[in-house]
Design an enzyme around this catalytic site. Structure first.
Site: not given
Ligand code: IVH
Length: 675
Positions: A116, A118, A120, A231, A322, A416, A419, A434, A439
């Site tokens: 899916e 991610k 933002d 969504y 990411k 350092c 110190c 250090c 310190c």
């Molecule tokens: S699953 C246990 N699916 O990404 C499952 N997260 O750290 C955890 N996010 O801020 C999340 N799209 O809000 C999942 N399709 C998606 C997502 C999603 C965005 C965000 C979520 C969180 C971060 C995950």
């Protein structure tokens, strides 16, 4: 037909058309016809104000402004995700899964996945009872969020009733808690920001901030004017329905109920398919109308994924991949040395200011001197600087072709800077340290952390105070905070009577902090709030944590070998034992609140699961009754459940309780037990 029935029928029709228009993008009537229905409802409601309900489509922006947001306890923790940054990271995750699943006879090669985007934006948690939207909340700290129900009601694509299309034959679930992401569509962002500037308001830095800012409005009329969308992607608690075992099936179920589900989600039969998606999205991320910072890879088999448990707040069965972060070039002007609370000497780059992804960057990490040497970064170099998500920007490397010969080599410090003790480089470590426990700079960092909001939260104790008291040798370790006296402080510059009184009052008040904060404040590596709470809920006392062996600690679900080792080493250190003795003598709480037998804490230590409809109590009332008496409510029945509280139309949970031999109570039984 009764007026009430007519009104309900109109509302149903309107909700259906909202869904067709906003979710399916396939209206079946014209805008004018829709307007006619809507105005008919408005007129009927105006004539019968007693029949207006909060979830009527006419009420989307009708609520009174709030004074403040209420707090909401989530039915299950709202977890986050571990990160990978490339296909190697994905493969490493799969290899870990392989090791975890091998003893069960399961092969990773046989797994399938859902990928899916991610999104933002802002996580939202939506609660439905008997098919009605009753509450919407922010993620907050994962356990407790803020009630933003009124604001979420203004989103036209967010269903107020499920299923939206009641003619589809789907039954409304008794209880359903849905997780999703609210976000700001990109095509609306620029114009929205322009209109803010014209109105003399500040522009939002990015679409994510715009989404968060729009949902955290006390007046829902403001939210209603923002083009937010949403969504759904997960179900975190449910009752009265049997969910599909596959994530892919759950997404389909959410869509069937009428939730908007991202059309760009993909099913992948194997890991190669996932890697391929990652490749595809490199380009695709720039071609869609929402901002994504990566992909979320989820094992499709949910019972299997959920059974893998989690590490800290990150479920093992899912991974965030990411996207490469944004990068810019700028000039490296200087190197500063910072000392952390563990003594690490960290070089920090001072840069000519540069804008990266909407943020002006002036400082960046260089990680360590080894890296500076390896990458041959020189003072005065033009460098690439990268910013990824919330992490501090860092220097990727120099651009040697742009050198003019004036650049200078960067020498690691030999003493350092704070110190002046010699710097050490422990065997096998790349960091310089250090090594001087006295310190002052290190101690300042430890004190700052100890008093900080996530630790002891001592009011009126800022960084400057920490620095002054350490330099003045009033504080030689964090235990000394509790023996500070008025007579010592008053002679200090800037410490008037009022300030001293406030500081001492803040210190005194912090003695009431719960033991999980004390444990956090000790600054043990890897032991933040979440781990501290986990350790204390399992072991009950900071001294028990100190006595635990590595094996004891590793037996706790959520504690890995690294954390375990860090805890053991910390408590073995004699100096730390002295600090503990001072804190103990000051009367800080070391012991988690003990369940008392009878009286107010009659349900202490007991774990309950709620199911079905109770005759007199709503689910949240029953939950409050249990929690006020020291009990805990969880979402699913397991061997650890002490009681299932079942009402009318209880479903699979009742069956499961039967299978596991978990005793079942009705509402009266619960009252009697809690009395
Ligand atoms: S699953 C246990 N699916 O990404 C499952 N997260 O750290 C955890 N996010 O801020 C999340 N799209 O809000 C999942 N399709 C998606 C997502 C999603 C965005 C965000 C979520 C969180 C971060 C995950």
């Amino acid at each position: 037909m009764l007026v009430m029935e007519k009104i309900e029928q109109l509302r149903d029709e309107i909700r259906f058309h909202l869904h067709r228009y906003h979710v399916l993008d396939a209206p079946v009537i014209s805008d004018a016809e829709y307007d006619k229905l809507y105005h008919e409802l408005v007129a009927l409601e105006a004539a019968h104000p007693e029949l207006v309900t909060a979830d009527s489509p006419t009420q989307r922006a009708g609520a009174e402004p709030l004074e403040a947001f209420e707090k909401v306890t989530h039915p299950a923790p709202i977890l986050s995700l571990a990160n990978a940054f490339d296909v190697e990271g994905l493969e490493a995750w799969a290899a870990r899964l392989g090791r975890l699943l091998a003893p069960e006879g399961i092969e990773v090669a046989g797994l399938d996945y859902v990928v899916e985007p991610k999104l933002d934006g802002l996580t939202v948690v939506l609660t439905y009872e008997n098919g009605r939207f009753i509450q919407g909340a922010t993620r907050g700290n994962g356990d407790i969020g803020e009630d933003i129900t009124q604001n979420l009601r203004t989103l036209p694509m967010l269903p107020q009733r499920i299923p939206v299309d009641s003619k589809g034959g789907l039954q409304p679930p008794l209880y359903l808690v849905v997780r999703g992401e609210a976000f700001f569509p990109l095509d609306k962002f620029e114009t929205f920001n322009e209109s803010r500037l014209v109105a003399g308001e500040k522009a939002y830095m990015n679409p994510r901030n715009a989404a968060a800012g729009s949902l955290r409005q006390l007046d829902s009329a403001v939210t209603a004017g923002r083009p937010l969308t949403f969504y759904a992607y997960d179900i975190i608690a449910w009752d009265g329905v049997t969910l599909p075992d596959e994530q892919w099936g759950r997404l389909a179920y959410l869509a069937e109920l009428g939730f908007p589900v991202c059309p760009d989600n993909a099913y992948c039969g194997d890991l190669a398919g996932v890697a391929e998606q990652y490749e595809i999205w490199r380009e695709k991320r720039n071609q869609i109308n929402y901002e994504v910072d990566g992909l979320v890879v989820k094992i499709n088999n949910r019972p299997l994924a959920d059974g893998l448990g989690f590490v800290g707040k990150d479920p093992r069965g899912a991974l965030a991949m990411k996207f490469p972060a944004q990068e810019k070039t700028t000039k490296l002007l200087d190197i500063k040395v910072n000392v952390g609370r563990t003594g690490v000497l960290a070089p920090a780059a001072v840069l000519a200011p540069v804008e990266i992804g909407g943020v002006t960057v002036q400082n960046a990490t260089l990680h360590n001197y080894e890296e500076i040497r390896r990458k041959d970064i020189r003072l005065g170099d033009m460098v690439f600087v990268k910013r990824a998500g919330e992490v501090i920007p860092y220097v990727v490397g120099p651009i040697p072709d742009l050198r003019d010969g004036s650049e200078e080599e960067i020498e690691p410090p030999t003493i350092c800077p704070f110190c002046e003790e010699p710097v050490v480089k422990p065997e096998g470590e790349i960091n310089l340290y250090c090594d001087n426990p006295a310190c002052p700079e290190q101690l300042v960092r430890r004190v700052e952390y100890f008093v900080s909001r996530s630790a002891m939260d001592i009011d009126n104790f800022g960084s400057q105070t920490a620095e002054l008291l350490v330099k003045g040798e009033f504080i030689k370790d964090v235990g000394d905070i509790y023996s500070l006296e008025e007579g010592q402080l008053l002679p200090l510059e800037g410490f008037k009577e009022k300030k001293v009184a406030n500081l001492l009052a803040g210190i005194e008040a912090s003695k009431q902090q719960p033991p999980e904060r004390v444990l956090t404040a000790l600054g043990i590596r890897y032991v933040g709030e979440v781990v501290a709470r986990l350790l204390l809920s399992e072991l009950g006392h900071i001294d028990r944590v100190g006595e635990a062996t590595l094996a004891d600690l590793e037996a706790i679900d959520g504690i890995g070998p690294q954390t375990g080792q860090a805890v053991v080493s910390w408590f073995q250190n004699g100096r730390n034992q002295e600090v503990l003795a001072k804190l103990r003598a000051a009367g800080l709480a070391f012991e988690a609140v003990k369940p008392e037998a009878g009286g107010a804490q009659s349900l202490a230590g007991l774990t309950f699961v709620l199911t079905g409809t109770l005759p007199n109590w709503s689910r949240s009332e029953a939950k409050t009754f249990i929690e006020e008496r020291g009990g805990r409510v969880t979402g699913s029945v397991s061997k650890k459940t002490d009681y299932l509280v079942a009402g009318e139309a209880a479903g699979s949970k009742l069956e499961k309780a039967g299978d596991l031999g978990v005793p079942v109570l009705d509402e009266a039984g619960l009252r009697a037990l809690g009395a």
